[in-house]
Write a protein that holds these residues in place. Sequence first.
Motif, PDB file in Angstrom:
ATOM      1  N   LEU A1079      -5.601  11.098  43.530  1.00 28.21           N
ATOM      2  CA  LEU A1079      -4.222  10.763  43.895  1.00 28.21           C
ATOM      3  C   LEU A1079      -3.961  11.103  45.365  1.00 28.21           C
ATOM      4  O   LEU A1079      -3.249  10.377  46.069  1.00 28.21           O
ATOM      5  CB  LEU A1079      -3.223  11.513  43.000  1.00 28.21           C
ATOM      6  CG  LEU A1079      -2.988  10.899  41.608  1.00 28.21           C
ATOM      7  CD1 LEU A1079      -2.188  11.833  40.724  1.00 28.21           C
ATOM      8  CD2 LEU A1079      -2.292   9.539  41.729  1.00 28.21           C
ATOM      9  N   ASN A1080      -4.538  12.198  45.834  1.00 30.70           N
ATOM     10  CA  ASN A1080      -4.365  12.556  47.246  1.00 30.70           C
ATOM     11  C   ASN A1080      -4.963  11.482  48.147  1.00 30.70           C
ATOM     12  O   ASN A1080      -4.387  11.126  49.188  1.00 30.70           O
ATOM     13  CB  ASN A1080      -5.014  13.915  47.529  1.00 30.70           C
ATOM     14  CG  ASN A1080      -4.819  14.349  48.967  1.00 30.70           C
ATOM     15  OD1 ASN A1080      -5.740  14.255  49.785  1.00 30.70           O
ATOM     16  ND2 ASN A1080      -3.614  14.789  49.296  1.00 30.70           N
ATOM     17  N   MET A1111      -2.548  25.983  41.091  1.00 28.60           N
ATOM     18  CA  MET A1111      -2.210  25.973  42.520  1.00 28.60           C
ATOM     19  C   MET A1111      -3.218  25.138  43.296  1.00 28.60           C
ATOM     20  O   MET A1111      -2.851  24.455  44.264  1.00 28.60           O
ATOM     21  CB  MET A1111      -2.166  27.397  43.072  1.00 28.60           C
ATOM     22  CG  MET A1111      -0.939  28.201  42.661  1.00 28.60           C
ATOM     23  SD  MET A1111       0.637  27.416  43.039  1.00 28.60           S
ATOM     24  CE  MET A1111       0.634  27.439  44.811  1.00 28.60           C
ATOM     25  N   ALA A1112      -4.485  25.162  42.848  1.00 27.53           N
ATOM     26  CA  ALA A1112      -5.507  24.338  43.510  1.00 27.53           C
ATOM     27  C   ALA A1112      -5.209  22.850  43.296  1.00 27.53           C
ATOM     28  O   ALA A1112      -5.378  22.039  44.209  1.00 27.53           O
ATOM     29  CB  ALA A1112      -6.892  24.688  42.965  1.00 27.53           C
ATOM     30  N   TRP A1113      -4.733  22.501  42.094  1.00 27.91           N
ATOM     31  CA  TRP A1113      -4.333  21.103  41.849  1.00 27.91           C
ATOM     32  C   TRP A1113      -3.222  20.680  42.810  1.00 27.91           C
ATOM     33  O   TRP A1113      -3.282  19.623  43.423  1.00 27.91           O
ATOM     34  CB  TRP A1113      -3.818  20.943  40.418  1.00 27.91           C
ATOM     35  CG  TRP A1113      -4.889  20.942  39.361  1.00 27.91           C
ATOM     36  CD1 TRP A1113      -6.240  20.889  39.564  1.00 27.91           C
ATOM     37  CD2 TRP A1113      -4.679  21.012  37.954  1.00 27.91           C
ATOM     38  NE1 TRP A1113      -6.895  20.915  38.363  1.00 27.91           N
ATOM     39  CE2 TRP A1113      -5.966  20.990  37.345  1.00 27.91           C
ATOM     40  CE3 TRP A1113      -3.571  21.106  37.136  1.00 27.91           C
ATOM     41  CZ2 TRP A1113      -6.141  21.047  35.966  1.00 27.91           C
ATOM     42  CZ3 TRP A1113      -3.737  21.155  35.761  1.00 27.91           C
ATOM     43  CH2 TRP A1113      -5.005  21.128  35.171  1.00 27.91           C
ATOM     44  N   LEU A1114      -2.169  21.528  42.865  1.00 28.53           N
ATOM     45  CA  LEU A1114      -1.035  21.189  43.736  1.00 28.53           C
ATOM     46  C   LEU A1114      -1.478  21.127  45.196  1.00 28.53           C
ATOM     47  O   LEU A1114      -0.999  20.278  45.965  1.00 28.53           O
ATOM     48  CB  LEU A1114       0.094  22.232  43.577  1.00 28.53           C
ATOM     49  CG  LEU A1114       0.744  22.353  42.194  1.00 28.53           C
ATOM     50  CD1 LEU A1114       1.899  23.342  42.249  1.00 28.53           C
ATOM     51  CD2 LEU A1114       1.237  21.001  41.682  1.00 28.53           C
ATOM     52  N   LEU A1117      -3.529  17.907  45.747  1.00 31.14           N
ATOM     53  CA  LEU A1117      -2.677  16.743  45.541  1.00 31.14           C
ATOM     54  C   LEU A1117      -1.784  16.482  46.761  1.00 31.14           C
ATOM     55  O   LEU A1117      -1.586  15.329  47.150  1.00 31.14           O
ATOM     56  CB  LEU A1117      -1.815  16.954  44.290  1.00 31.14           C
ATOM     57  CG  LEU A1117      -0.761  15.888  43.975  1.00 31.14           C
ATOM     58  CD1 LEU A1117      -1.429  14.562  43.652  1.00 31.14           C
ATOM     59  CD2 LEU A1117       0.121  16.332  42.815  1.00 31.14           C
ATOM     60  N   SER A1118      -1.257  17.558  47.385  1.00 26.78           N
ATOM     61  CA  SER A1118      -0.199  17.388  48.382  1.00 26.78           C
ATOM     62  C   SER A1118      -0.616  17.713  49.811  1.00 26.78           C
ATOM     63  O   SER A1118       0.229  17.688  50.713  1.00 26.78           O
ATOM     64  CB  SER A1118       1.001  18.272  47.995  1.00 26.78           C
ATOM     65  OG  SER A1118       0.597  19.627  47.935  1.00 26.78           O
ATOM     66  N   LYS A1119      -1.907  18.008  50.065  1.00 25.64           N
ATOM     67  CA  LYS A1119      -2.273  18.448  51.415  1.00 25.64           C
ATOM     68  C   LYS A1119      -2.347  17.272  52.399  1.00 25.64           C
ATOM     69  O   LYS A1119      -2.625  16.138  52.022  1.00 25.64           O
ATOM     70  CB  LYS A1119      -3.598  19.225  51.381  1.00 25.64           C
ATOM     71  CG  LYS A1119      -4.824  18.389  51.144  1.00 25.64           C
ATOM     72  CD  LYS A1119      -6.084  19.246  51.262  1.00 25.64           C
ATOM     73  CE  LYS A1119      -7.322  18.380  51.026  1.00 25.64           C
ATOM     74  NZ  LYS A1119      -8.551  19.145  51.134  1.00 25.64           N
TER      75      LYS A1119
END
Length: 1139
Positions: A1079-1080, A1111-1114, A1117-1119
């Motif tokens: 998704l990223n 937290m690793a997923w988030l 995903l958002s970096k």
Amino acid sequence: MSAPSSTPPAAAAENDLLRPDAGQNPPGPTHSQSRFQVDLVAEAAAAVEDKSPSSEASTTVPSSEMATPGVAPEDPGTSGEEAKGRFRVVNFADPSGAGSPASPEAAPVEGVRNGDTVMSETSLHSSTGGQHHYHYDTHTNTYYLRTFGHNTIDAVPNIDFYRQTAAPLGEKLIRPTLSELHDELDKEPFEDGFANGDELTPAEEAAAKEALESKGVVKFGWIKGVLVRCMLNIWGVMLFIRMSWIVGQAGIALSCLIVAMATVVTTITGLSTSAIATNGFVRGGGAYYLISRSLGPEFGGSIGLIFAFANAVAVAMYVVGFAETVVELLAGADALMTDEINDIRIIGTITVILLLGISVAGMEWEAKAQIFLLIVLITAIINFFIGTFIPLKSKESMGFFGYDGSIMWENMGPDFRKETFFSVFAIFFPAATGILAGANISGDLADPQLAIPKGTLLAILITGIVYLGVAVSTGSCIVRDASGNMSDTVSSQFMMNCTDASCKFGYDFSSCKSDKDGCRYGLHNDFQVMSMVSGFGPIITAGIFSATLSSALASLVSAPKVFQALCKDNIYPSLSMFAKGYGKNNEPLRGYILTFVIALAFILIAQLNVIAPIISNFFLASYALINFSVFHASLANSPGWRPSFKYYNMWVSLAGAILCCVVMFVINWWAALFTNVIVLGLYIYVNYKKPDVNWGSSTQALTYHQALTHTLHLSSVEDHIKNFRPQCLVMTGYPNSRPALLDLVHSFTKNVGLMVCGHVRTGYRRPNFKDLATEQSRYQRWLLKNETKAFYTPVFAEDMRQGSQFLLQATGLGRLKPNTLVLGFKNDWRDGDMMNVETYMSIIHDAFDFQYGAVILRLKEGLDISHIHGQDDLLSSQEKSSGMKDVIVSIDTSKDSDGDSSKPSSKATSLQNSPATQKDKKNAAVPLNVCDQRLLEASQQFQKKQGKGTVDVWWLFDDGGLTLLIPYLLTNKKRWKDCKIRVFIGGKINRIDHDRRAMATLLSKFRIDFSDITVLGDINTKPKKEHVAAFEELIEPYRLKEDDMEQEAAERLKNSEPWRITDNELELYRAKTNRQIRLNELLKEHSSTANLIVMSLPLARKGAVSSALYMAWLEVLSKDLPPILLVRGNHQSVLTFYS
């Protein structure tokens, strides 16, 4: 405030009774620490009782040695009568008595501390001498007062506790604070502020100090101050030169009705004025003061200005009335100076200069002049009534025949000639005004609460009776038409044809009635009828002079007094120069000059027929608002509304307000419209300027009452999907520490939903709840100042999770309760203690447990700017307006991370002076590093207009519609209206068109505009290897690696560090992990230029997914993306397509 001396318990006991050295200032608390004391008068019995151990241990200190330089020591022989039973504020370290009432202006003396004990003093004034007793109190810095015969610092009820600061009636005494009575012994008492609404505005404080310091001030009682003024103002020229004409037009019955109607309006207003005037201490300012303190500065400020102006122009009206009478006399004697108009101007100018001289000479002279004028006026009225009982043959031809039933009967009904009932009423009504003449000098009354009701209502009664008496008597003894010709008699043969009342007396005035010029005498035609009827004509002329001059004088005094009160409150800052007073009575000389100039200008116009109805309407607007104030205050049902005058009714007051408005339009409809436009314009201006005053108005009380009623009513109705609003609990910390988070949430909640800034305060061994309350009000003010429609709610808690649970459970009221938790993304999750990540994850779980939706905002630069700003300094500088206008950011390195933090308004933080600078403790300008510069710029991006761009909505999972609703609300706002919504959804490659159509149908049913829908068929494609490798590297430090250790050791490690990722968990959620990485990649491909990305927040099952993995997923995903909002509703519908 300095910390208290730390004294061991043993030392405290030993030092409890110490003798101070004679000749030096006794060690005592500083001026700011000790704030109350008692003056006690020693009775004979009390003197005996006072020989307690502490009394015996005390030392008599020679007052000459202890005296403050420049202040005379107190006379030891002074009787204690003047101080009997009265609390007063004194300085504890000043045994000379410098703090006594005799010298209130004496400078405070700093106390001395001996390091072991804290000492306070009581001054015992007795007839035997002024001994000073010192008692030691090692704990609370306060004095043990003798209450109910035993030592306690608890104080009995006392009026001085309830005074405002520097109140003119006496000194304010500060009662022991709750902290001083309740806190632990070794804890420093708090410095208490004022109770709500107790504090004065700077202008009021200055006025109060002036009143306190003034000596020999002239104060009036109810007769001289109110009754005399009101009677003089109500009895105007109308009484002598228009009342008879009104009777001629309307007849006796309708004239009495006109007088009664006017009296009803003024009586209701008088009752309302009395109610407001007795609801607390009344200062100067009359009608303005009463209205502003009842309805608030908006109504008060608008009515105060026009009321002062109306009084100033009324001076001109009355003076021109006087000048016209003088000119008529001059014309009769053929002694005109030039022509009539210019003579009116000359005489008017001379008169107003003389009246100004009397006013400026002081209120005492003005009051004496008023008494003299009242005597003349009453003499003239008595003279008229005496004259009605003395019919003279010479006056019969002019229509005066003495009291007779037939004349009374003939004049009973109306005979309107070119007039109507309402036009006659409009002419009479201004004669009934003037009831506020006493209230307007409220500041010069000895007891306004007694004087205003008594004087005003009695004046209305007396003047009403006199008006009715004049109406009945003139109608009973004077015919409507008379020629003045002695030869207009009727012979006996024509007596049968004559039907007028005058025929009975042998006169027939029908010839002049049929004449085109009409009759010259009688009620209809001669304005000077009362002068003709009276026993001695010139006295009536003197009465006319008295009535005009007294009304002019009253208005000339009222206008500056009201205007001065208005200016002192600083509602119109540009007029503040008129607030200054002079002399012992604080006379508004500048206001007098301004009033004189306005009056003179209108006197020189000399044509007041146009301005007169406007003035009457200005007065009526004031009356209407006074009546409305009483209705409004009663409706608000505030506990503070308890007038001692009980003879009022809220509905009668409302009727009075409506009557006043009706009368305004009856008198002159265009003047009424003009008045309403002026009042509305001034109201809008004052409301826009928002003057910094708090008078506890009924508007506030009614707002509270309505809010409470509506909140309760709202709670009785079930929620409906159509009325769903995102009500956000935003974990901002201090509201100014994360401006981007605050601004973005405010963008979609402003005027739509509730926004609460939550702040968990942790790390305190002993929480200071008083400070918490202070900060709550301080940051709430900051939010209001920055026009952020939100509430600030701080809590103390053991840790962040407990505090969040407190907020999630207790924030809100009824239906006004948050339903969405908003967090900032934890950018530094890898740098600190991983237990903080565990807490962060637990807060999200708790939100879902409480059925909240969750929203997480991530900016790649970060959110928290508190380390850049010395926010305490900047907040205080904003509040105090200290000179930091050119400072963009400021730092105070002495603060710990949980100290006060605040930031200035968005305007103050603008980066106009680039490069940005910050100030350290030594005030040296230090440039911001590049990272902080970017952070500061990013923190302000949501304060600007967003321009043309997109808000990309990645609605991957149906959460009830919150992921779609937030972007819709956002793009409805002014800053975001140019941004288009693009929707991205997941789908299968072989049915992309079908999925797009289905989503388009759904969005159209939801009535949400969108610019594009993209169906992503490749979400489940495997991500690039380098991205997977980067993820493996990211989670490596947080893995448990249970396969490499014994099971027992692995379980022990997992229990102590629950955030660790197990191999089993990693394998179980491999597909979900890959999806976040993929998704990223898609986000970077499709949405790298978006203004904002709104995306479904991935869920983690509680107890199954470790916090480090989540937290690793988030993170992945958002970096490296534009601002991204991860949203997950509580899976209850928030959108509907049903009507």
